[in-house]
Design an enzyme around this catalytic site. Structure first.
Site, PDB file in Angstrom:
ATOM      1  N   ALA A 172       0.842  -1.202   0.000  1.00 44.68           N
ATOM      2  CA  ALA A 172       0.000   0.000   0.000  1.00 44.68           C
ATOM      3  C   ALA A 172       0.873   1.247   0.000  1.00 44.68           C
ATOM      4  O   ALA A 172       0.601   2.209  -0.731  1.00 44.68           O
ATOM      5  CB  ALA A 172      -0.931  -0.009   1.212  1.00 44.68           C
ATOM      6  N   ASN A 199       4.815  -7.430   4.291  1.00 38.68           N
ATOM      7  CA  ASN A 199       4.108  -8.692   4.080  1.00 38.68           C
ATOM      8  C   ASN A 199       3.741  -8.900   2.629  1.00 38.68           C
ATOM      9  O   ASN A 199       3.598 -10.030   2.167  1.00 38.68           O
ATOM     10  CB  ASN A 199       2.781  -8.686   4.858  1.00 38.68           C
ATOM     11  CG  ASN A 199       2.947  -9.140   6.266  1.00 38.68           C
ATOM     12  OD1 ASN A 199       4.011  -9.612   6.649  1.00 38.68           O
ATOM     13  ND2 ASN A 199       1.897  -9.010   7.035  1.00 38.68           N
ATOM     14  N   ARG A 445     -11.758 -18.970   4.548  1.00 36.33           N
ATOM     15  CA  ARG A 445     -10.511 -19.233   5.254  1.00 36.33           C
ATOM     16  C   ARG A 445     -10.753 -19.486   6.746  1.00 36.33           C
ATOM     17  O   ARG A 445     -10.129 -20.346   7.349  1.00 36.33           O
ATOM     18  CB  ARG A 445      -9.570 -18.041   5.077  1.00 36.33           C
ATOM     19  CG  ARG A 445      -9.076 -17.942   3.657  1.00 36.33           C
ATOM     20  CD  ARG A 445      -8.246 -16.717   3.408  1.00 36.33           C
ATOM     21  NE  ARG A 445      -7.432 -16.931   2.218  1.00 36.33           N
ATOM     22  CZ  ARG A 445      -6.468 -16.116   1.823  1.00 36.33           C
ATOM     23  NH1 ARG A 445      -6.187 -15.034   2.517  1.00 36.33           N
ATOM     24  NH2 ARG A 445      -5.776 -16.380   0.751  1.00 36.33           N
TER      25      ARG A 445
HETATM   26  P1  ADP Z   1       0.339  -3.493   3.359  1.00 32.75           P
HETATM   27  O1  ADP Z   1      -0.023  -4.811   2.758  1.00 32.75           O
HETATM   28  O2  ADP Z   1      -0.777  -2.849   4.065  1.00 32.75           O
HETATM   29  O3  ADP Z   1       1.045  -2.600   2.399  1.00 32.75           O
HETATM   30  P2  ADP Z   1       2.814  -4.541   4.377  1.00 32.75           P
HETATM   31  O4  ADP Z   1       2.911  -5.507   5.460  1.00 32.75           O
HETATM   32  O5  ADP Z   1       3.062  -5.016   2.986  1.00 32.75           O
HETATM   33  O6  ADP Z   1       1.400  -3.827   4.510  1.00 32.75           O
HETATM   34  O7  ADP Z   1       3.827  -3.345   4.627  1.00 32.75           O
HETATM   35  C1  ADP Z   1       3.909  -2.624   5.815  1.00 32.75           C
HETATM   36  C2  ADP Z   1       5.288  -1.984   5.889  1.00 32.75           C
HETATM   37  O8  ADP Z   1       5.342  -1.061   6.971  1.00 32.75           O
HETATM   38  C3  ADP Z   1       6.406  -2.997   6.142  1.00 32.75           C
HETATM   39  O9  ADP Z   1       7.435  -2.813   5.210  1.00 32.75           O
HETATM   40  C4  ADP Z   1       6.864  -2.680   7.562  1.00 32.75           C
HETATM   41  O10 ADP Z   1       8.229  -2.967   7.774  1.00 32.75           O
HETATM   42  C5  ADP Z   1       6.576  -1.198   7.646  1.00 32.75           C
HETATM   43  N1  ADP Z   1       6.423  -0.700   9.032  1.00 32.75           N
HETATM   44  C6  ADP Z   1       5.765  -1.263  10.056  1.00 32.75           C
HETATM   45  N2  ADP Z   1       5.832  -0.508  11.157  1.00 32.75           N
HETATM   46  C7  ADP Z   1       6.560   0.597  10.821  1.00 32.75           C
HETATM   47  C8  ADP Z   1       6.995   1.778  11.514  1.00 32.75           C
HETATM   48  N3  ADP Z   1       6.703   1.966  12.803  1.00 32.75           N
HETATM   49  N4  ADP Z   1       7.729   2.685  10.833  1.00 32.75           N
HETATM   50  C9  ADP Z   1       8.045   2.517   9.530  1.00 32.75           C
HETATM   51  N5  ADP Z   1       7.674   1.417   8.823  1.00 32.75           N
HETATM   52  C10 ADP Z   1       6.935   0.477   9.444  1.00 32.75           C
END
Ligand code: ADP
Length: 629
Positions: A172, A199, A445
């Protein structure tokens, strides 16, 4: 195909450190590769040299498991780690960059005191373990090497400004970043780990979208309305109807946008587990890596997106009720202040790896018997609900937090989806340790996973035949060949069902009976009018590749429940504006992806998460660009 990297030592560094490790030398290990034999023909001079060094010179190998199996081969001189070669299939965008950088670091510092890279801990740890194993084989002192750490130079505090600040470089976040850039804005992306991907990079890669007919020439009876209905009803009508509409109506446009950016998809559509219908588009690149290859390619051609890795967002900066930026902690504990001229996009994903939050919110809905640390997760370790907590702290409404999705498809050791042998719903059945089917394998699921919790040892086996794997060299959805999985003991293969039953330890007569009964349904006919005991309706796919489990060799793989997706989160409207507890918009703040709640209800359809990242990521990128204060 395994990728291979070889890194060579910088000799000067090796010489400097050699002295401090002089006491660690010992005899060559029995497992040493043939090259080591040269070391055994010692002359008086060589013996002196070895005494001064740390290792018995030679080349040594170790096999370790990261996300997948990896071979680490290390060549030592008498006093240095000279080169490290990796043969691996780690995930592009997540483990792969670590495979490229970590060997260099180990050689540079001639030590193993390197922290695992957040977001790629399995790959990092595997490399460190593999090199440690080789050090041991070469008679080196692993503990002494673990004490050798890279010198940390404290970074200065800094303040950065961009038009749009995006927090989280997953699906996202990157869709939002690219969109804002396309809107002509400068973009700063704050990412907690050392890589983009989150993820999303680990996802199976299925993206649901009802296309314009170009992919579904076989004229399946699908429509945007049917996608809406299945999404809304599949989540027990808890999703916000307007958000669900936005999701399904913009899905195909999202695919076309990705294609314009250069992303390639395989032809046709398929039914992903829990997807309920043949409408998933599959990228050509494995897992979710195609998205990030595409976003990176965009960034190579366009200036204006700055990535700030190893930086953790901690709290929003709010001025007069407006979100204007975010305070972060940098790599060395330094303060990083990120300010936005326009909007801030929150895209930090869910909380699948935050056990405390899992237990707290599951206690509210009691959807699952337990979500304590005994239940693994498909998520990367960085997915700890940070964004939800930050948003909650400034009054955002967190909704439907107890709606937590598990999959019945986790690797028994890691919880990862890798090693999953199925291709499409129509290709397989699930049996328990008694060799009996127990659920509609084409269903929701949550229903499949709840049924799995009721089975002996909470364990099941996926059973398939060779239709999907005619030669054994075909890959699963994670780019692993079935033969490599069988070789690694992660899947089972047998010419007959009876032999397969013996291998996995289930009663053969039960497995045979389960398959025969299932095959009768696949062939229709003799059970006309009689429904499947578990209500299954998806038996054959439109291409008729899968039509029962008939042709040996047969395959099995063990699977357990694993936490996959958290459907609850920050409340948003269709412009992705974040809503507070009083129902008002929080100005300046936009959110997209798994950090948001209220789209998927109690149960997210398989294949809808990637759609969510693209559709709402793009909207957030546009809304944040348009926002002015
Ligand atoms: P989505 O599918 O909603 O895009 P993802 O899991 O693919 O979510 O991506 C979320 C991203 O946000 C990951 O790369 C994760 O490392 C990052 N993230 C999580 N917490 C933080 C934070 N506190 N600061 C910066 N990045 C973060």
């Amino acid at each position: 195909m395994k990728k291979s990297y070889k890194r060579m030592a910088a000799m000067t560094m090796a010489m400097i450190l050699a002295g401090s490790l002089a006491a660690c030398q010992s005899k060559p290990a029995e497992t040493a590769a043939p090259e080591t034999t040269a070391a055994e023909t010692t002359t008086a001079a060589e013996t002196e040299a070895e005494k001064a060094g740390a290792y018995t010179p030679g080349t040594y190998s170790a096999t370790v498991t990261g996300m997948k199996e990896m071979t680490v081969t290390v060549t030592f001189t008498a006093d240095a780690i000279e080169s490290i070669e990796l043969e691996h299939e780690e995930t592009p965008g997540i483990g792969e960059p670590v495979c490229e950088s970590m060997p260099d670091q180990i050689i540079e510092i001639q030590g193993l005191g390197i922290d695992a890279v957040a977001g790629a801990t399995l790959s990092s740890q595997a490399i460190l373990d593999g090199v440690a194993d080789c050090v041991k084989q070469a008679g080196g002192d692993v503990e002494a090497l673990k004490a050798v750490k890279p010198e940390v130079v404290a970074a200065e505090d800094e303040e950065l400004t961009a038009d749009v600040v995006v927090i989280g470089a997953g699906g996202a976040g990157m869709a939002a970043a690219v969109t804002a850039s396309q809107e002509g804005k400068s973009v700063l992306v704050i990412e907690k780990t050392g890589n983009m991907g989150g993820n999303t990079a680990l996802a199976g890669g299925a993206l649901n979208a009802v296309d314009d007919g170009s992919e579904t020439a076989l004229a399946r009876d699908d429509s945007v309305d049917f996608h809406y209905e299945q999404t809304f009803n599949g989540g027990d009508q808890q999703g916000d109807p307007e958000l669900v509409r936005t999701l399904v109506e913009n899905a195909w446009d999202g695919v076309e946008w990705l294609k314009e950016l250069g992303m390639e998809f395989q032809p046709g559509v398929f039914t992903v587990t829990g997807g309920m219908y043949e409408r998933a588009h599959k990228p050509v690149e494995p897992e979710g890596s195609g998205f990030f290859k595409t976003y990176k390619a965009y960034m190579e051609d366009h200036d204006g997106i700055t990535m700030k890795y190893n930086t953790t967002a901690e709290s929003f900066i709010v001025e007069d009720g407006v979100v204007v930026g975010v305070e972060c902690t940098g790599e060395t504990g330094n303060k990083v202040t990120a300010k936005a001229n326009n909007g801030v996009v929150l895209a930090t994903g869910g909380f699948g790896r935050n056990v405390e939050m899992r237990e707290k919110y599951n206690a509210e809905t009691k959807l699952w018997p337990t979500l304590d640390e005994s239940i693994p997760s498909t998520n990367t370790p960085a997915i700890t609900g940070d964004g939800m907590l930050m948003a909650e702290a400034i009054g955002a409404d967190l909704i439907q937090m107890g709606n937590i999705q598990l999959l019945p498809l986790g690797d028994p050791k890691t919880g990862s989806l890798s090693g999953n042998i199925e291709h499409a719903v129509e290709s397989r059945i699930f049996v328990n340790k008694e060799g009996k089917r127990f659920v509609n394998e084409g269903g929701r699921r949550d229903e499949m996973t709840l049924a799995l919790f009721e089975q002996p040892d909470t364990t099941m086996y996926i059973i398939m035949d060779s239709d999907t794997y005619p030669t054994g060299e075909e890959v699963n959805n994670f780019n692993e060949t079935i033969s490599s999985l069988v070789e690694a003991g992660r899947a089972y293969k047998a010419d007959t069902l009876e032999e397969l039953a013996e291998q996995i330890g289930v009663p053969a007569e039960n497995l045979v009976a389960s398959v025969e009964e299932y095959n009768r349904h696949c062939q229709g006919g003799d059970l006309e009018g009689q429904e499947d005991e578990f209500g299954r309706v998806l038996f054959t796919d439109t291409d008729k590749v899968n039509n029962g489990i008939n042709n040996g060799p047969f395959y099995a793989a063990e699977r357990v429940p694993t936490v996959h997706h958290t459907m609850g989160g920050v409340k948003i409207n269709t412009n992705t504006e974040v809503i507070d507890k009083e129902g008002n918009v929080i100005p300046g703040l936009f959110a997209a992806g798994e950090v948001t709640g209220g789209i998927h209800g109690t149960n997210r359809l398989g294949g809808n998460a990637l759609t969510d990242t693209v559709v709402f990521g793009r909207i957030a990128g546009k809304s944040a660009s348009d926002y002015t204060r």
